[in-house]
Write an enzyme that holds these catalytic residues in place. Structure first.
Site, mmCIF file in Angstrom:
data_model
loop_
_atom_site.group_PDB
_atom_site.id
_atom_site.type_symbol
_atom_site.label_atom_id
_atom_site.label_comp_id
_atom_site.label_asym_id
_atom_site.label_seq_id
_atom_site.Cartn_x
_atom_site.Cartn_y
_atom_site.Cartn_z
ATOM 1 N N HIS B 140 0.838 -1.209 0.000
ATOM 2 C CA HIS B 140 0.000 0.000 0.000
ATOM 3 C C HIS B 140 0.872 1.259 0.000
ATOM 4 O O HIS B 140 0.630 2.186 -0.770
ATOM 5 C CB HIS B 140 -0.922 -0.039 1.224
ATOM 6 C CG HIS B 140 -1.808 1.158 1.384
ATOM 7 N ND1 HIS B 140 -3.164 1.116 1.157
ATOM 8 C CD2 HIS B 140 -1.528 2.430 1.742
ATOM 9 C CE1 HIS B 140 -3.677 2.322 1.380
ATOM 10 N NE2 HIS B 140 -2.700 3.142 1.743
ATOM 11 N N GLU B 141 1.905 1.273 0.831
ATOM 12 C CA GLU B 141 2.762 2.465 0.919
ATOM 13 C C GLU B 141 3.596 2.645 -0.351
ATOM 14 O O GLU B 141 3.763 3.764 -0.833
ATOM 15 C CB GLU B 141 3.672 2.396 2.153
ATOM 16 C CG GLU B 141 2.948 2.315 3.501
ATOM 17 C CD GLU B 141 1.832 3.334 3.686
ATOM 18 O OE1 GLU B 141 1.863 4.404 3.060
ATOM 19 O OE2 GLU B 141 0.892 3.040 4.455
#
Lengths: 179, 167
Positions: B140-141
Site C-alpha cells: 500500500h505504501e
C-alpha cells in the site's frame, strides 16, 4: 437537497445509461450512490439522486416518459429527510460464498439464518451458471457481524443449511485495515 | 523532527510518481524522521509514504507491530528509502482504508508474501521478506510512490467473481 431513489429496468442494449443520465443532467439532478448491472438479459439501474428544488414525484412531471417510450420501466421513491445517509455499520466483515446444484430455497434458507442471528447483509449477488442440464447456483454475500460474533459462529450456524441443501458454503473474514 | 500534515486527495502530489533518492543526505534522514513522527502521531497508522506529507520522494515507513493484525508477524519499524518489491506470491484480500482518502474503504487483493529491497536510514541496503498484514502495508505504501491509491486497486465484487464469460 431532496433525495430520491430511482430504479430503471429494461432489456439490455447500448445507450441506456447515457439516455438516463442525460435526462438527469438536464433536470439538474445529482447522482449520489448508484449500482447498475446486467441481470439476466435486463439492465437494472438503481440510483440515489438529489435535486435542490424538487420535493415530490410531481416535480419530475413527464421527464421520464422518453424512457418508458424506449421500453424501460421507471420507478421513483421519494426519500424522507436523512434517508440518503448510510448508517455507520460497525463489526467484522465477512464474505460468504454459497454454491451448488440449483434448487429452490438457497437464498431464503441462508438469509433466514443470517436474519435470525442479526447478521446484516450489505451486498448480495446471485448468478445461475453451469449448463442447462446441470445448472449451478452461485451466491456471494458480504455481511457485517454483530459484536462478539466470529467467522466460526457463522460456519456453525450455516452447517445445517449446507447439509440439508447439499451446497458448498465458505466463509472468510475480510480484515478492515487503516493504512 | 516534526509531525507533518497528511495530504488528502485530490491533492495532486498523491497522483505523482515520486523521485528516487539519488543522494543520501541529512534531508533524507529528516524526511524519514518526519514520516515516523507523523505515523506515530496518527495513532492508528501503520505506515506513511513521503508523498502523503508533501514530499515527492521514494521514502516510506511501515510499522505493523502495534496493530492487532500485525503484532505476531512483523519486522518492527521499517524505514525504507527507494523500496522495491523484487518478488511476490500468493494473494489476500483486505478492506483497506487510507488517511489520504478519508471516509472510504474498499476490498483490495494484494500479494500474501513480498520480498522488498531498500536502503535503511543509514543508507545500508536491506532485504526483508514480509507476509500477511505487513506485506499489505508495504504494498500500500509503495503504491503511494507510484501515484497509486487503493482506489486504483479496488475491483467490484461482481466483476471479480463473475467476470468470466460463459463459453
Amino acid at each position: 437537497m431532496n433525495h430520491f431513489a430511482l430504479t430503471i429496468v429494461g432489456r439490455d442494449r447500448p445507450g441506456i445509461v447515457s439516455q438516463v443520465t442525460e435526462i438527469l443532467y438536464n433536470l439538474g439532478c445529482n447522482i449520489a450512490d448508484s449500482s447498475c448491472s446486467i441481470l439476466g438479459g435486463q439492465f437494472a439501474m438503481i440510483l440515489i439522486v438529489a435535486h435542490p428544488k424538487f420535493s415530490n414525484r410531481d416535480s419530475f412531471g413527464d421527464t421520464f416518459q422518453p424512457l418508458e417510450d424506449a421500453d424501460l420501466t421507471v420507478a421513483l421513491r421519494v426519500l424522507k429527510p436523512g434517508g440518503e445517509v448510510r448508517p455507520e455499520i460497525e463489526g467484522d466483515l465477512c464474505m460468504i460464498s454459497v454454491y451448488g446444484a440449483d434448487k429452490p430455497g438457497i437464498v431464503y434458507r441462508v438469509a433466514k439464518v443470517l436474519g435470525e442471528k442479526n447478521v446484516n447483509i450489505t451486498d448480495l449477488n446471485t448468478k445461475l451458471v453451469g449448463t442447462q442440464e446441470r445448472p449451478v447456483y452461485v451466491m456471494v454475500l458480504e455481511v457485517t457481524l454483530p459484536q462478539g460474533i466470529m467467522e466460526e459462529d457463522l460456519n456453525r450456524w450455516l452447517m445445517p443449511v449446507r447439509d440439508e441443501l447439499q451446497v458448498d458454503i465458505s466463509v472468510r473474514t475480510i480484515p478492515r485495515v487503516e493504512l | 523532527m516534526a509531525v507533518r500534515k497528511i495530504r488528502v486527495y485530490p491533492d495532486p502530489i498523491l497522483k505523482k510518481v515520486a523521485e528516487p533518492v539519488e543522494q543520501f543526505n541529512k534531508t533524507t534522514v529528516e524526511v524519514v524522521q518526519d514520516l515516523v513522527d507523523t505515523m506515530l502521531d496518527a495513532g492508528h497508522s501503520v505506515g506513511v509514504a513521503a508523498p502523503q506529507i508533501g514530499v515527492s520522494q521514494r521514502i516510506v515507513v511501515v510499522d505493523v507491530s502495534k496493530s492487532k493484525l500485525g503484532k505476531t508477524n512483523n519486522h518492527g519499524l521499517l524505514e525504507m528509502v527507494n523500496p522495491e518489491i523484487i518478488a511476490s506470491s500468493g494473494s489476500q484480500m483486505m478492506r483497506e482504508g487510507c488517511m489520504s482518502v478519508p471516509d472510504y474503504t474498499g476490498n483490495v487483493t494484494r500479494a500474501e508474501h513480498v520480498i522488498v529491497e531498500f536502503l535503511d536510514r543509514s543508507g545500508q541496503l536491506r532485504c526483508v521478506e514480509a507476509s500477511a498484514f505487513e506485506a499489505v502495508a508495504i504494498q500500500h505504501e509503495i503504491d503511494h510512490l507510484d501515484g497509486l491509491l487503493f482506489l486504483d486497486r479496488v475491483s467490484s465484487l461482481k466483476t471479480d467473481i463473475f467476470r468470466r464469460k460463459n463459453k
